[in-house]
Design a protein around this motif. Structure first.
Motif, PDB file in Angstrom:
ATOM      1  N   LEU A  21      -4.960   6.869  -3.546  1.00  0.00           N
ATOM      2  CA  LEU A  21      -5.307   6.398  -4.877  1.00  0.00           C
ATOM      3  C   LEU A  21      -6.672   6.883  -5.346  1.00  0.00           C
ATOM      4  O   LEU A  21      -6.909   7.011  -6.538  1.00  0.00           O
ATOM      5  N   ASN A  58       1.983   6.677  -6.776  1.00  0.00           N
ATOM      6  CA  ASN A  58       0.927   7.608  -7.176  1.00  0.00           C
ATOM      7  C   ASN A  58       1.375   9.051  -6.986  1.00  0.00           C
ATOM      8  O   ASN A  58       1.132   9.896  -7.841  1.00  0.00           O
ATOM      9  N   ARG A 112       0.841  -1.207   0.000  1.00  0.00           N
ATOM     10  CA  ARG A 112       0.000   0.000   0.000  1.00  0.00           C
ATOM     11  C   ARG A 112       0.873   1.252   0.000  1.00  0.00           C
ATOM     12  O   ARG A 112       0.611   2.203  -0.709  1.00  0.00           O
ATOM     13  N   GLN A 160       2.353   1.786  -3.377  1.00  0.00           N
ATOM     14  CA  GLN A 160       1.353   2.323  -4.301  1.00  0.00           C
ATOM     15  C   GLN A 160       1.201   3.823  -4.095  1.00  0.00           C
ATOM     16  O   GLN A 160       1.106   4.585  -5.059  1.00  0.00           O
TER      17      GLN A 160
END
Length: 65
Positions: free
Chosen positions: A48, A11, A4, A7
């Motif tokens: 996200l 991002n 996570r 990510q």
């Protein structure tokens, strides 16, 4: 949890690159005038699902980066 975080970092980097391009294009196309031109940049929080837009002048964005 580690995936996570990776990510989010990816991002943030992607959105920052998009914002850099927005800045470059706006700097070339906007005509300076008495009032500062406000440009919409994408939020760089890394979430996200975040689709927030942050409006600021080119000078404000340059100072933040």
């Amino acid at each position: 949890m580690r995936a996570r975080r990776q990510q989010r970092v990816a991002n943030e980097a992607l959105v920052r690159e998009v914002n850099e391009r927005i800045y470059d294009v706006a700097a070339r196309l906007l005509v300076p005038n008495d009032r500062p031109n406000v440009v919409g940049f994408l939020c760089e929080c890394g979430e996200l699902t975040c689709r927030a837009q942050v409006e600021m002048t080119l000078a404000e964005y340059a100072a933040l980066r």
